[in-house]
Design an enzyme around this catalytic site. Structure first.
Site, PDB file in Angstrom:
ATOM      1  N   LYS A   1      -0.835  -9.368   2.751  1.00 29.34           N
ATOM      2  CA  LYS A   1      -0.225  -8.522   4.160  1.00 29.34           C
ATOM      3  C   LYS A   1      -1.312  -7.663   4.448  1.00 29.34           C
ATOM      4  O   LYS A   1      -2.160  -7.344   4.090  1.00 29.34           O
ATOM      5  CB  LYS A   1       0.885  -8.250   3.378  1.00 29.34           C
ATOM      6  CG  LYS A   1       1.984  -7.244   4.421  1.00 29.34           C
ATOM      7  CD  LYS A   1       3.562  -6.674   3.940  1.00 29.34           C
ATOM      8  CE  LYS A   1       3.038  -5.853   3.227  1.00 29.34           C
ATOM      9  NZ  LYS A   1       2.722  -4.733   4.552  1.00 29.34           N
TER      10      LYS A   1
ATOM     11  N   ASP B   1       0.787  -1.035  -0.349  1.00 29.10           N
ATOM     12  CA  ASP B   1       0.183  -0.096  -0.026  1.00 29.10           C
ATOM     13  C   ASP B   1       1.023   1.209  -0.364  1.00 29.10           C
ATOM     14  O   ASP B   1       0.405   2.380  -0.258  1.00 29.10           O
ATOM     15  CB  ASP B   1      -1.019   0.316   1.151  1.00 29.10           C
ATOM     16  CG  ASP B   1      -0.376  -0.145   2.526  1.00 29.10           C
ATOM     17  OD1 ASP B   1       1.135  -0.174   2.714  1.00 29.10           O
ATOM     18  OD2 ASP B   1      -0.919   0.109   3.784  1.00 29.10           O
ATOM     19  N   SER B   2       2.119   1.070   0.016  1.00 34.12           N
ATOM     20  CA  SER B   2       3.616   1.989  -0.054  1.00 34.12           C
ATOM     21  C   SER B   2       2.686   2.696  -1.238  1.00 34.12           C
ATOM     22  O   SER B   2       3.325   3.708  -1.871  1.00 34.12           O
ATOM     23  CB  SER B   2       4.969   1.612   0.310  1.00 34.12           C
ATOM     24  OG  SER B   2       5.296   0.534  -1.207  1.00 34.12           O
TER      25      SER B   2
ATOM     26  N   GLU C   1       9.520  -4.310  10.069  1.00 32.83           N
ATOM     27  CA  GLU C   1       9.331  -2.853   9.979  1.00 32.83           C
ATOM     28  C   GLU C   1      10.486  -1.591  10.529  1.00 32.83           C
ATOM     29  O   GLU C   1       9.818  -1.559  11.792  1.00 32.83           O
ATOM     30  CB  GLU C   1       8.591  -2.093   9.058  1.00 32.83           C
ATOM     31  CG  GLU C   1       9.036  -0.571   8.844  1.00 32.83           C
ATOM     32  CD  GLU C   1       8.361  -0.155   7.763  1.00 32.83           C
ATOM     33  OE1 GLU C   1       7.853   0.887   7.410  1.00 32.83           O
ATOM     34  OE2 GLU C   1       6.997  -0.907   7.058  1.00 32.83           O
TER      35      GLU C   1
ATOM     36  N   GLU D   1      -1.535  -5.605   8.531  1.00 32.70           N
ATOM     37  CA  GLU D   1      -0.565  -5.260   9.783  1.00 32.70           C
ATOM     38  C   GLU D   1      -1.126  -5.547  11.019  1.00 32.70           C
ATOM     39  O   GLU D   1      -2.388  -5.282  11.478  1.00 32.70           O
ATOM     40  CB  GLU D   1      -0.374  -3.468   9.385  1.00 32.70           C
ATOM     41  CG  GLU D   1       0.322  -3.449   8.244  1.00 32.70           C
ATOM     42  CD  GLU D   1       0.516  -1.475   7.849  1.00 32.70           C
ATOM     43  OE1 GLU D   1       0.681  -1.165   7.314  1.00 32.70           O
ATOM     44  OE2 GLU D   1      -0.528  -0.855   8.796  1.00 32.70           O
TER      45      GLU D   1
END
Length: 365
Positions: A184, A115-116, A253, A186
């Protein structure tokens, strides 16, 4: 196909291999100087088999021939083998067909449609702004360029947090419509029930702890996580909970290197680091950062190229060439058979003369 037709096909292919693509599309069989009757019998038999080989060079999807020698498909089993033999796993982001194709050609193990892309490809100010439909659009594009790399896509903010049913529904969309092979998401142990539900219905999950960009507002910004004993131990608990829930790997991260190394040594699944040091099982970077497309990059990123300067320089050179008439040159133009050119010029001249005679007859200048 007859033996003579087969020989004819061999001759044609031989000539085509020595003929530029732009010219081969207009190839005429009679140039082989084959007797006319034999030529007529054989051309029809060969045309069908030859069609896939005759390809124009044009500004469209790269030719399939570029992918003839692909490496074996990377699967979850492949990633487990890399992990067991302690071979670092390479991960790179991609956001469209060209970037996906390049990552795949480079031999990267895992392609992440992160999503970056909200920030580096769409210009949003936060990763939380991107929608599921936008992620699906970009994931499909990356999938079209991915042959071997294992394809993972982020579930965007707001598409999995409400309850496990919401997560399953949207993860299924990402796999069916987006063509992803895994998702993925979070979060730490609070997301374990959701991850467990996903993995139980056959959806592979890549976990993500440490700095979680979707939650950066609640974290006080993009800051390193796990810098105190209390927070480091909580992160270890999160990692173990994600492993227990069924994650096939976990992204760490912006985590201090000793903490990330300890988590890696504690788990029995791979860790993928981004700003977490060399002790992780693999590494991931944002493609635009490592290629130097936007100048300033995070401390953890190594800039392997400075493509922004190269690209801007090329665009300026193109602009100057167009302004001065240096582009397009003769080699960039398509030719016309001389006899057709002469006929065309005669036709234009005759039409011009007819218009002039008509104007003269009606008294117009």
């Amino acid at each position: 196909m007859s033996a003579s037709a087969a020989r004819f096909a061999t001759q044609v292919r031989g000539m085509l291999s020595r003929t530029p693509r732009s010219a081969s599309s207009g190839f005429i069989a009679c140039t082989l100087r084959i007797p006319q009757q034999q030529q007529q019998q054989q051309v029809s038999a060969v045309c069908v088999s030859m069609q896939p080989t005759v390809m124009r060079s044009y500004s469209t999807r790269p030719a399939e021939a570029d992918h003839q020698h692909v490496r074996p498909k990377v699967t979850l089993a492949t990633l487990r083998k890399l992990y067991k033999r302690r071979e670092p796993i390479t991960v790179m982001t991609a956001h469209d067909f060209p970037t996906g194709t390049l990552v795949d050609k480079a031999g990267i193990d895992m392609t992440l449609v992160g999503d970056s892309l909200a920030m580096v490809a769409l210009g949003y100010t936060s990763t939380s702004d991107i929608t599921l439909d936008e992620m699906l659009h970009h994931c499909r594009a990356v999938a079209r360029g991915t042959r071997s790399s294992f394809l993972v896509a982020d579930l965007p903010f707001g598409t999995y947090e409400t309850n496990p049913d919401q997560a399953v529904n949207n993860a299924v969309r990402m796999m069916k419509e987006g063509k992803a092979e895994a998702v993925k998401l979070e979060g730490g142990k609070e997301m374990a029930p959701t991850i467990s539900r996903l993995t139980k219905v056959g959806i592979p999950v890549l976990g993500h702890i440490g700095l979680t960009p979707q939650r950066q507002a609640s974290l006080g910004g993009y800051k390193v996580q796990g810098k105190t004993v209390t927070k480091a131990k909580a992160m270890i608990e999160d990692a173990l909970a994600l492993q227990q829930a069924g994650c096939y790997a976990v992204v760490l991260e912006a985590v201090p290197e000793p903490v990330a190394r300890h988590i890696t040594n504690t788990l029995s699944i791979p860790t993928i680091g981004i700003g977490a040091g060399a002790g992780c099982s693999g590494q991931v970077l944002v493609q635009q950062d490592m290629l130097g497309l936007y100048g300033r990059v995070p401390r953890f990123c190594k800039t392997y190229r400075s493509l922004a300067d190269e690209i801007v320089g090329a665009l300026r050179e193109y602009s100057a060439d167009v302004k001065t008439g240096a582009f397009p040159a003769e080699e960039h133009c398509y030719p016309m058979p001389q006899d057709e050119l002469e006929r065309f010029m005669r036709s234009i001249s005759e039409e011009k003369q007819m218009v002039e005679r008509k104007n003269h007859a009606t008294g117009h200048a």
